[in-house]
Write an enzyme that holds these catalytic residues in place. Structure first.
Site, short mmCIF file in Angstrom:
data_model
loop_
_atom_site.label_atom_id
_atom_site.label_comp_id
_atom_site.label_asym_id
_atom_site.label_seq_id
_atom_site.Cartn_x
_atom_site.Cartn_y
_atom_site.Cartn_z
N ARG A 133 72.70 -0.88 -23.94
CA ARG A 133 71.59 -1.84 -23.90
C ARG A 133 70.25 -1.12 -24.08
O ARG A 133 69.42 -1.10 -23.17
CB ARG A 133 71.64 -2.63 -22.60
CG ARG A 133 72.90 -3.48 -22.51
CD ARG A 133 72.70 -4.74 -21.71
NE ARG A 133 73.62 -5.78 -22.17
CZ ARG A 133 73.69 -6.99 -21.65
NH1 ARG A 133 72.89 -7.33 -20.65
NH2 ARG A 133 74.52 -7.89 -22.13
N GLN A 138 69.88 -3.28 -29.83
CA GLN A 138 69.81 -4.69 -29.46
C GLN A 138 70.43 -5.58 -30.54
O GLN A 138 71.09 -6.57 -30.24
CB GLN A 138 68.34 -5.07 -29.26
CG GLN A 138 68.11 -5.98 -28.08
CD GLN A 138 66.65 -6.40 -28.00
OE1 GLN A 138 65.74 -5.62 -28.33
NE2 GLN A 138 66.41 -7.62 -27.58
N ASP A 141 74.25 -5.98 -30.27
CA ASP A 141 74.76 -6.28 -28.93
C ASP A 141 75.46 -7.64 -28.91
O ASP A 141 74.84 -8.68 -28.72
CB ASP A 141 73.58 -6.25 -27.95
CG ASP A 141 74.02 -6.44 -26.51
OD1 ASP A 141 75.21 -6.73 -26.28
OD2 ASP A 141 73.17 -6.30 -25.61
N SER A 144 75.13 -9.82 -25.63
CA SER A 144 73.92 -10.63 -25.53
C SER A 144 73.97 -11.85 -26.44
O SER A 144 73.65 -12.96 -26.03
CB SER A 144 72.68 -9.80 -25.92
OG SER A 144 72.31 -8.96 -24.87
N TYR A 240 72.29 0.75 11.12
CA TYR A 240 72.36 -0.71 11.27
C TYR A 240 72.46 -1.45 9.92
O TYR A 240 72.65 -2.65 9.90
CB TYR A 240 71.14 -1.24 12.03
CG TYR A 240 71.13 -0.75 13.46
CD1 TYR A 240 71.95 -1.37 14.42
CD2 TYR A 240 70.32 0.30 13.88
CE1 TYR A 240 71.96 -0.94 15.74
CE2 TYR A 240 70.31 0.73 15.18
CZ TYR A 240 71.13 0.11 16.12
OH TYR A 240 71.14 0.54 17.42
#
Lengths: 390, 390
Positions: A133, A138, A141, A144, A240
């Site tokens: 990515r 792009q 891809d 996507s 915690y």
């Protein structure tokens, strides 16, 4: 004459319900214009997606039969390779041969063993799901581009199942309230779902764990849902942290139940490639919803974001309709193939020279991240890890 | 104890696939506030539409069983009376009794004999399809309110079947063109279809034979299609009119074929109440369409506007998907019941006095046009004509 020109083959997809095709005629024309290559396309390969044989022929492809595509091609392009096609991918596997390159979807993170299988058969494999990515990649891809289509279609599925109209309507027979749509996960699919539901006139809210999603949610006309959680405490460190995390998650579920109870439609989009989907909507949340409400679970293929989703089914539980679609992009085969083909074309432009030779340059991040098998080996670092290889 | 108060009964609908209900809780509350009446609702009558028994109870209705609703009610309200419910309407007919008033959809123009049947059984019948299209009756017009819902849903059906996205998309994987949608017939359903397809991002064109439709088509963001027809000649009078009419229609079909061939989606809405639907899309026009194109035929119940439509089916012919839905408003049961109930409430306000007596004032155009059977007779002029009565 001269350099050996690579032969690229596009077989028809055989996975059940797979209507897409790995290249559309426009990609064929563009690739042939740019590179000295040959392009074989199986007859009727694009038909289910709305692309005719004559269009491929006009673009310069050679139409032939399935056996010829697999035997003559140096590089085979598929939407679903045997790696992702668990139904009948073995039929394709039997046709592939040593020395070939296979490019397509391989479900590499869930099915890493497929890389081993390719390596053992001396096939080079490029898994499109692994395209990094980064900006430069792009345009390659597929996750996507397919997610965009899925987000759009999820809204149509929800609106089709809903017993209400999405837009507000003031009529002679009174005012119909707009539907309230809630989108969980504001990635590509989620944002497209927001935009589409908004277009249709719904009141849209969205939630994402990433704080950065807020602006994107606003940009598509939806309202970001903010849960009134004491994040200060939850972010505390030390011994915690875990216990506080549990309180935090319980409170998060309570607040989310309140949000979901107000909604007519919930669309969940939290699919994690290769991994089981996180449960975002519990059975208790479904119970709190209105009768006739609708959930569309885009993560259905990986177990679903809703506890009650059944993959490939539409079920009604506690008065709520839960849609668990599989392979949503294939329902928009024309545009899905156009985008998939363009992604593939862009990747091929990186791998093929003008002279028509195919080269894998492992110096290139895109190649390094995408190749899962080469020359009898699995070179991919992440897959080696998954496979327990050194 | 004073005047006799009318008892109104709402049974659960029994026609297959009928999910609507004749009154929703809001109508119950409004009617009880306005009139001294009693309101019986069969248990679970509203459940399929998303309205619970407890909501009816809170609104003031008395929940009871089916037999009690039919035996005690003076006025029975149905979405589909036995007149329009050919599947199992006889079960309701057996429960109705002399002296009762039945209000609902009766398909009066196609099934005029039902009026005779009601008259013979001494039942008064008001057919909602016959509510006149006058301003004062607009709020009682179920054909309009249901057509609005059908027009909206037709677009969702088309978008769901289409292999393309409706909106234009500019993505990293190239530009996806917006879908081209063509709406035939610009009545209530057609205009709502235009508006919905436009909302979803399609490029929308529409056609209607009425010249007045042009402005309305423009007002919902669609482009009126104008066929280049020599209307001057077609409008000629005298002995040549018929022959010219034939030329005109042939030329109209040719031009329409050209328009339709450009489209990704065609939605036809030319349903004529009680009559067979006109054929607007011939088989030749379907053949001229793109592979993967979609037709949604809202006139499917009456034979369809497309020659190849099969009622209640989705079929693929010549590569085109043809959807022939039946009872589309029932798929939006929550909002459909809200509108139907409001139409019914408005009509009842005209028929019931504050004191709770039911009166049919035949001086009122709405009553005169709507009552198909009363006191053993069929008083309705148009139905008498259809039935061959003097």
């Amino acid at each position: 004459m001269g350099v050996a020109q690579v032969i690229i083959g596009v077989p028809r997809e055989i996975a059940p319900g797979e209507t897409r095709v790995a290249l559309v005629p426009a990609n064929v024309a563009a690739l042939l214009k740019k590179h000295k290559i040959e392009l074989l396309v199986e007859r009727e390969a694009g038909l289910a997606a709305g692309y005719t044989d004559s269009e491929y022929q006009e673009a310069g492809a050679t139409l032939t039969d399935r056996a010829t595509v697999f035997s003559k091609a140096d590089v085979v392009l598929q939407v679903q390779t045997p790696g992702s096609n668990h139904a009948n991918g073995d039929q394709d596997m039997a046709l592939l041969r040593a020395g070939q390159v296979l490019i397509g979807m391989m479900d590499p993170l869930a099915n890493a063993k497929f890389a081993t299988k390719l390596a053992e058969t001396q096939i080079s494999g490029l898994a499109l799901e692994l395209v990094p990515r980064i900006t430069r990649a792009q345009a390659m891809d597929v996750l996507s581009s397919m997610a965009m289509l899925a987000g759009y279609k999820a809204v149509l599925m929800a609106a089709s199942e809903s017993n209400r109209m999405f837009p507000m309507n003031m009529t002679a027979a009174g005012t119909l309230n707009a539907s309230r749509v809630f989108v969980m996960g504001a990635g590509v699919a989620g944002l497209q779902a927001c935009a589409t539901a908004k277009r249709l006139g719904a009141v849209v809210e969205a939630y994402d764990v990433r704080a950065a999603a807020r602006e994107q949610i606003l940009s598509v006309g939806a309202k970001p849902v903010e849960l009134d959680l004491d994040t200060g405490t939850a972010e505390g460190s030390g011994g915690y942290a875990a216990a506080q995390g549990e309180d935090f998650l319980k409170r998060q579920r309570e607040l989310m139940t309140e949000v979901i109870a107000r909604m007519d439609v919930v669309i969940t989009t939290a699919a994690v490639p290769g991994a089981k989907s996180p449960i975002l909507v519990t059975e208790d949340m479904v119970k709190a919803m209105k009768p006739g409400a609708v959930i569309v679970d885009l993560a259905a293929e990986r177990g679903g974001n809703c506890e009650l989703t059944e993959a490939g089914q539409t079920v009604t539980k506690h008065g709520v309709t839960i849609v668990g679609p599989e392979n949503v992009p294939a329902t928009l085969a024309f545009h899905a193939s156009q985008m998939f083909g363009k992604n593939m074309e862009n990747l091929l432009n990186l791998l093929i020279t003008r002279e028509g030779t195919f080269e894998l340059d492992f110096e290139d991040e895109i190649v390094r991240e995408t190749v899962v098998a080469h020359q009898g080996d699995v070179p991919h670092a992440r897959l080696r890890g998954l496979l327990g290889l050194p």
